[in-house]
Each structure stands twice: as structure tokens, then as C-alpha cells.
Design an enzyme around this catalytic site. Structure first.
Site, PDB file in Angstrom:
ATOM      1  N   THR A 115       0.853  -1.190   0.000  1.00  0.00           N
ATOM      2  CA  THR A 115       0.000   0.000   0.000  1.00  0.00           C
ATOM      3  C   THR A 115       0.887   1.238   0.000  1.00  0.00           C
ATOM      4  OG1 THR A 115      -1.720  -1.169   1.225  1.00  0.00           O
ATOM      5  CG2 THR A 115      -1.825   1.235   1.214  1.00  0.00           C
ATOM      6  N   LYS A 191      -7.075   1.184  -3.300  1.00  0.00           N
ATOM      7  CA  LYS A 191      -6.663   0.607  -2.023  1.00  0.00           C
ATOM      8  C   LYS A 191      -6.770   1.641  -0.904  1.00  0.00           C
ATOM      9  CE  LYS A 191      -5.157  -2.436   0.905  1.00  0.00           C
ATOM     10  NZ  LYS A 191      -3.830  -3.016   0.914  1.00  0.00           N
ATOM     11  N   LYS A 259       0.365   3.948   9.243  1.00  0.00           N
ATOM     12  CA  LYS A 259       0.928   4.233   7.922  1.00  0.00           C
ATOM     13  C   LYS A 259      -0.163   4.513   6.889  1.00  0.00           C
ATOM     14  CE  LYS A 259       2.135   0.733   5.321  1.00  0.00           C
ATOM     15  NZ  LYS A 259       1.378   0.838   4.043  1.00  0.00           N
TER      16      LYS A 259
END
Length: 322
Positions: A115, A191, A259
Site C-alpha cells: 500500500t 486501495k 501508515k
């Protein structure tokens, strides 16, 4: 934009040895190891690579082979899956001193599954193209269990040539491949939408259970009622059992959502679009990380409420709790 392509019947395609690519998997963590193992079991020649000796041993333990570094791996492969944690690791794996881009033969394919920001995915695709290498921007979803079962969902974008070369690999590792566009960046954009929702839903589930406990409700009853009510979500149903068992063994860690929700925040800032709900969830995960729970399962975000209110969380049966 393309529609989802189910792969249930497509796995037979890889039985023709003339179509089998030599596959590398860089990053043998929970999801990478699962995918590497299922690719190996379904008859593809697979080479793994990871900085962790324990991760390498785990893959070798199921019959896999490992390379010492990404460049060595790339010399043996036509297609390389990159299943590492963050953008810095992706950059190092691709373009570092022993990066795979220096050794992968022209026409080789990188399936980039980490990602990362959509803008970075675009840049990576362009840099690889300069070396006559293909890239499929292909973030994955489903967790370690679905990775091991070859049942991942893949949000992919790239050229027709990249999709064609990736076909046998995707057939083996994924239940569904969402074909989203013809260039890198689109898969990563999708995503981020998924991660925004996933992070918010986990944080909301933790807050809801914490509120229930604070009001004197028995947490298992909260789970029983909510999973049969309109307030349920997939994340509530999947993550709350970790809390009920007092088991925070990381399947997806708090640090991952620090993150990923930060990527959502940064991308929103690039687009001059506020993301206040995601920002609130990010603060909760950041607080959990700051309290020392970053490497625990993401459901450990509930421990922030334990610290603030003193609620008693369910204890693990095997160790007396946290």
C-alpha cells in the site's frame, strides 16, 4: 475502468507448463508468505526473499527456495511480487544497491502489492518502464488467512501486457482481480479508499465495544447483538473476537493503519480535500502506537480507551491477559 474478474475457474490455466512464469516473492511476512506458499503448491517455480532469516526458514520449511537479495532473486524470475510494508521498502527493493530493477531481464514484470501513495505508484511505473520493465499496480486485500488460501482480492491497474503476463500468478493467488485501469496509480487509489474504510471501521468497532463495557454491558453480548443488527460491519465481526479472546497477536498491526491512514491524510492534502473521519481514526491508532501497542493486532486500538477510562478488557485464557 474494468469490472471484477473472478478467478475460481481460471486456476486451471496454469497447468500448461509453457505458460508458467518463474515467480519471485519479496517480503515473506504474513501475506507474502501465504501467497508464496500457495503459488508453490499450485505448481509455479517460486523464489522468496526477506531480510528476516526466520521468514526465509518458514518458506524453505514448506519446500520453497530463497535468494539472498532482490537482485539475486530477479536473475531467476520473470515475474516478481513485492509484498513489503511501506514505500521506503518498495524503493529499496526496486532501486536500491541490490534492487531487482538492476537484474530483472527486459520485459520482466513487477507486481507491486504494498500500500503506497497513488502518486508514488505512478512514479515507480515510469521508472521501471525506462528499464523496459512492466509494472502492475496491484494492492491486495484479505489478510493472512486468505493469502494462504489463494483467495485474495487484488485491486490492479496496468497495461494489457502486464495483465497478460501476470495472469497465471493472479489465477493462483487471488479469488477476485479488479481490473481498474491501464496505468499504475489507479489500483493504489482504490486501495486507499479501502484502507480509509477499514481503519475507520476498526477504530469505530473498538470505540463501540469500549463504550459498551464502560456502560456495564458484557462484551460477548455486545458482539452477539451487534453482529445481528444494523450497526454491524465486516471489521466489527472480524476484529472484535480478538478483543473478546484477549489475543492481540498481529494479523494486521496497529502500525499498518498508522501508515495507511497517514497516506489517506497526505493524499487528501495533495487533493485539497479534508478527510476528518479518517483523521480521527488516525489519531486513535497513533495514540495506540504511542502507548506501545504498534506491533500488536490493529484491534489493540481499544487499549487506548482502557488507558483513558480504566475499563477491564477480556483476558487471554492462556496467559492471564495483557
Amino acid at each position: 475502468m474494468g469490472s471484477a474478474r473472478p478467478h475460481g475457474g481460471g486456476r486451471q490455466q496454469v497447468s500448461d507448463s509453457t505458460t508458467k512464469p518463474r515467480v519471485g516473492v519479496i517480503g515473506l511476512g504474513a501475506m507474502g508468505l501465504g501467497s508464496a506458499t500457495v503459488l508453490h503448491e499450485r505448481g509455479l517455480a517460486v523464489v522468496g526473499c526477506d531480510v528476516s532469516a526466520a521468514a526465509r526458514r518458514a518458506f524453505e520449511g514448506v519446500g520453497g527456495r530463497c535468494a539472498a537479495n532482490p537482485a539475486e532473486l530477479a536473475e531467476q524470475c520473470d515475474v516478481v511480487l513485492v509484498v513489503v510494508v511501506n514505500a521506503a521498502q518498495v524503493e529499496q527493493v526496486l532501486f536500491g544497491e541490490q534492487g531487482l530493477a538492476h537484474a530483472l531481464a527486459p520485459g520482466g514484470l513487477v507486481i507491486q502489492c504494498a500500500t503506497v501513495a497513488p502518486s508514488l505508484a505512478e512514479r515507480l511505473g515510469a521508472r521501471l518502464a525506462e528499464r523496459d520493465l512492466l509494472m502492475l499496480d496491484a494492492p491486495i486485500s484479505g489478510g493472512a488467512v486468505k493469502a494462504r488460501a489463494g483467495q485474495l482480492s487484488v485491486m490492479a491497474s496496468g497495461s494489457e501486457e502486464a495483465f497478460a503476463k501476470a495472469g497465471p500468478v493472479l489465477d493462483a493467488m487471488a479469488a477476485t482481480v479488479h481490473r481498474l485501469g491501464d496505468s499504475p496509480g489507479i489500483g493504489s487509489s482504490m486501495k486507499l479508499v479501502n484502507q480509509l474504510l477499514a481503519g475507520v471501521h476498526i477504530a469505530a468497532a473498538a470505540e463501540a465495544v469500549a463504550l459498551g463495557i464502560r456502560m456495564g454491558l458484557e462484551p460477548r453480548r455486545v458482539y452477539e447483538v451487534i453482529t445481528h443488527s444494523a450497526g454491524n460491519s465486516w471489521m466489527f465481526e472480524n476484529r472484535v473476537p480478538h478483543i473478546l479472546e484477549g489475543d492481540y497477536t498481529p494479523l494486521s498491526a496497529v502500525d499498518i493503519f498508522v501508515k495507511d491512514l497517514n497516506l489517506v491524510h497526505e493524499t487528501g492534502r495533495e487533493l485539497a480535500m479534508a478527510t476528518p473521519i479518517a483523521a480521527s481514526a488516525l489519531q486513535q491508532f497513533t495514540a495506540a502506537r504511542g502507548a506501545g501497542f504498534g506491533r500488536e493486532d490493529d484491534s489493540a486500538v481499544i487499549k487506548v480507551y482502557q488507558r483513558l477510562t480504566g475499563i477491564a478488557l477480556p483476558e487471554a485464557a492462556n496467559d492471564g491477559g495483557q
